[in-house]
Design an enzyme around this catalytic site. Structure first.
Site, short mmCIF file in Angstrom:
data_model
loop_
_atom_site.label_atom_id
_atom_site.label_comp_id
_atom_site.label_asym_id
_atom_site.label_seq_id
_atom_site.Cartn_x
_atom_site.Cartn_y
_atom_site.Cartn_z
N PRO A 98 -13.03 -4.24 -9.10
CA PRO A 98 -13.50 -2.85 -9.09
C PRO A 98 -14.62 -2.65 -8.07
O PRO A 98 -14.91 -1.52 -7.68
CB PRO A 98 -13.99 -2.61 -10.51
CG PRO A 98 -14.05 -3.93 -11.18
CD PRO A 98 -13.24 -4.89 -10.38
N GLU A 125 -14.53 -11.30 -16.79
CA GLU A 125 -15.48 -10.55 -15.97
C GLU A 125 -15.22 -10.77 -14.49
O GLU A 125 -15.96 -10.29 -13.64
CB GLU A 125 -16.92 -10.94 -16.32
CG GLU A 125 -17.31 -10.69 -17.77
CD GLU A 125 -16.98 -9.25 -18.20
OE1 GLU A 125 -16.20 -9.10 -19.16
OE2 GLU A 125 -17.48 -8.32 -17.54
N ARG A 167 7.12 -1.61 0.61
CA ARG A 167 7.99 -0.50 1.05
C ARG A 167 7.81 -0.18 2.52
O ARG A 167 8.62 0.54 3.10
CB ARG A 167 7.72 0.75 0.22
CG ARG A 167 6.35 1.36 0.38
CD ARG A 167 6.13 2.57 -0.50
NE ARG A 167 6.93 3.71 -0.09
CZ ARG A 167 6.60 4.53 0.91
NH1 ARG A 167 5.48 4.29 1.60
NH2 ARG A 167 7.36 5.57 1.22
N ASP A 182 4.82 9.69 5.52
CA ASP A 182 4.12 9.46 4.26
C ASP A 182 2.80 10.24 4.24
O ASP A 182 2.13 10.34 5.28
CB ASP A 182 3.73 7.98 4.14
CG ASP A 182 4.76 7.16 3.38
OD1 ASP A 182 4.68 5.92 3.45
OD2 ASP A 182 5.64 7.77 2.76
C1 JD8 Z 1 -9.86 -7.27 -11.21
C2 JD8 Z 1 -11.30 -8.59 -14.29
C3 JD8 Z 1 -11.94 -6.58 -15.63
C4 JD8 Z 1 -13.93 -5.84 -14.36
C5 JD8 Z 1 -15.51 -6.07 -16.70
C6 JD8 Z 1 -13.46 -4.96 -17.32
C7 JD8 Z 1 -9.03 -3.43 -9.02
N1 JD8 Z 1 -9.60 -0.51 -9.41
C8 JD8 Z 1 -9.88 -1.52 -10.34
N2 JD8 Z 1 -10.43 -1.31 -11.54
N3 JD8 Z 1 -10.56 -2.51 -12.19
C9 JD8 Z 1 -10.09 -3.49 -11.40
C10 JD8 Z 1 -10.16 -4.92 -11.76
C11 JD8 Z 1 -10.73 -5.25 -13.03
C12 JD8 Z 1 -10.84 -6.61 -13.34
C13 JD8 Z 1 -10.41 -7.61 -12.44
C14 JD8 Z 1 -9.74 -5.92 -10.87
C15 JD8 Z 1 -10.69 -8.85 -13.06
N4 JD8 Z 1 -11.37 -7.24 -14.45
C16 JD8 Z 1 -13.46 -6.62 -15.52
C17 JD8 Z 1 -15.43 -5.87 -14.26
C18 JD8 Z 1 -16.01 -5.30 -15.55
N5 JD8 Z 1 -14.05 -6.15 -16.79
C19 JD8 Z 1 -9.63 -2.89 -10.19
N6 JD8 Z 1 -8.53 -3.79 -8.05
#
Ligand code: JD8
Length: 273
Positions: A98, A125, A167, A182
């Site tokens: 994220p 995490e 794609r 697109d």
């Molecule tokens: C990888 C673990 C969960 C994230 C604690 C919830 C992408 N756009 C996006 N939103 N969330 C992700 C994502 C979430 C992930 C992982 C990607 C690995 N988590 C964790 C930090 C807070 N938990 C993502 N691309």
């Protein structure tokens, strides 16, 4: 293109056997290889996580496990153990998180040029940050986010990115033409949302298809579609209008955007052209 995915849920990627990506694999355009991360965890519980240094909620994925897994997947080819994809001795490593840079159509087009991608979706995490530091010195490592919302792990993000990139590969979509226009992609529809679409019957439950689309007048139809794309973009994604290259707008576009802005009134989006 070769795509390796290392995850504790490799079964999450079964959808890649279906539809467009499934056909791309059958045709050998895509070579997707799934790896179970726990195969590189050597304790009886095949542990891949531990408590975070500095305290705090949740667990963090252990660097040693990822190190062994990535070395095995990359090393084999990089060390000549097995044939690396044409023109690539090492993959581009993509870490969904994220806190990554936004994944966009532009990034998808960039990745579609790569012969070999390695995705490392995590859970808990996330992955001990030293893993990205370690491979950042040996590979091109991208930390990428698919959007400003929080998922439980990276697997869904990898599904999104593999489809968005897959794609774009030559031979995957029937008529490559459809990639050219697109949304968000370089070209006439860049930074414009798709307009509405219709098919037979001409009337459904009292709803008629816009007359212009039945006219066969391709010039007027193209104009109508662009107007609809501009209207929809102004309504739903006004910030995209600000990204439009002014030189890509003709006088009709400008007049229409002017009308839209008038209608939006003083409270309208200051960024709107
Ligand atoms: C990888 C673990 C969960 C994230 C604690 C919830 C992408 N756009 C996006 N939103 N969330 C992700 C994502 C979430 C992930 C992982 C990607 C690995 N988590 C964790 C930090 C807070 N938990 C993502 N691309």
């Amino acid at each position: 293109m070769r795509v390796d995915i290392i995850s504790i849920f490799p079964e999450y990627f079964a959808p890649l056997d279906v539809s467009l990506m499934g056909k791309a694999c059958e045709r050998g355009i895509l070579d997707i290889r799934l790896h179970q991360l726990r195969d590189w965890a050597h304790d009886v519980h095949r542990t891949v996580d531990d408590t975070p240094y500095g305290g705090g909620p949740g667990m963090v994925m252990k660097p040693e496990i990822w190190g062994e897994a990535i070395d095995a997947v990359v090393g084999a080819a990089a060390a000549g153990g097995e044939a690396a994809p044409e023109g690539a001795v090492a993959p581009r490593m993509i870490v969904p998180t994220p806190s990554g840079r936004p994944f966009t159509q532009e990034v998808a087009l960039e990745y579609a040029k790569e012969p070999w991608l390695l995705f490392t979706p995590a859970r808990y995490e996330g992955i001990d940050s030293r893993v990205m530091a370690e491979y950042g010195s040996r590979l091109r490592v991208d930390e990428v986010s698919i959007g400003d919302y929080v998922l439980a792990g990276g697997e869904a993000a990898v599904l999104v990115m593999v489809e968005a990139v897959g794609r774009l590969l030559p031979g995957v979509l029937g008529n490559a033409a459809s990639v050219a226009d697109d949304s968000f992609a370089p070209g006439t529809m860049e930074n414009l949302l798709e307009g509405p679409v219709y098919t037979k019957p001409p009337t459904w439950r009292g709803h008629d298809v816009p007359e212009i689309l039945l006219s066969g007048h391709h010039g007027k139809i193209a104009r109508w579609r662009r107007d609809e794309a501009l209207r929809r973009t102004a309504e739903k994604r006004p910030e995209l209008l600000a990204r439009l290259d002014p030189d890509s707008l003709d006088k009709h576009d400008r007049r229409l955007l002017g009308e839209i802005r008038e209608k939006a009134g003083p409270g309208g989006d200051p960024h709107a052209l």
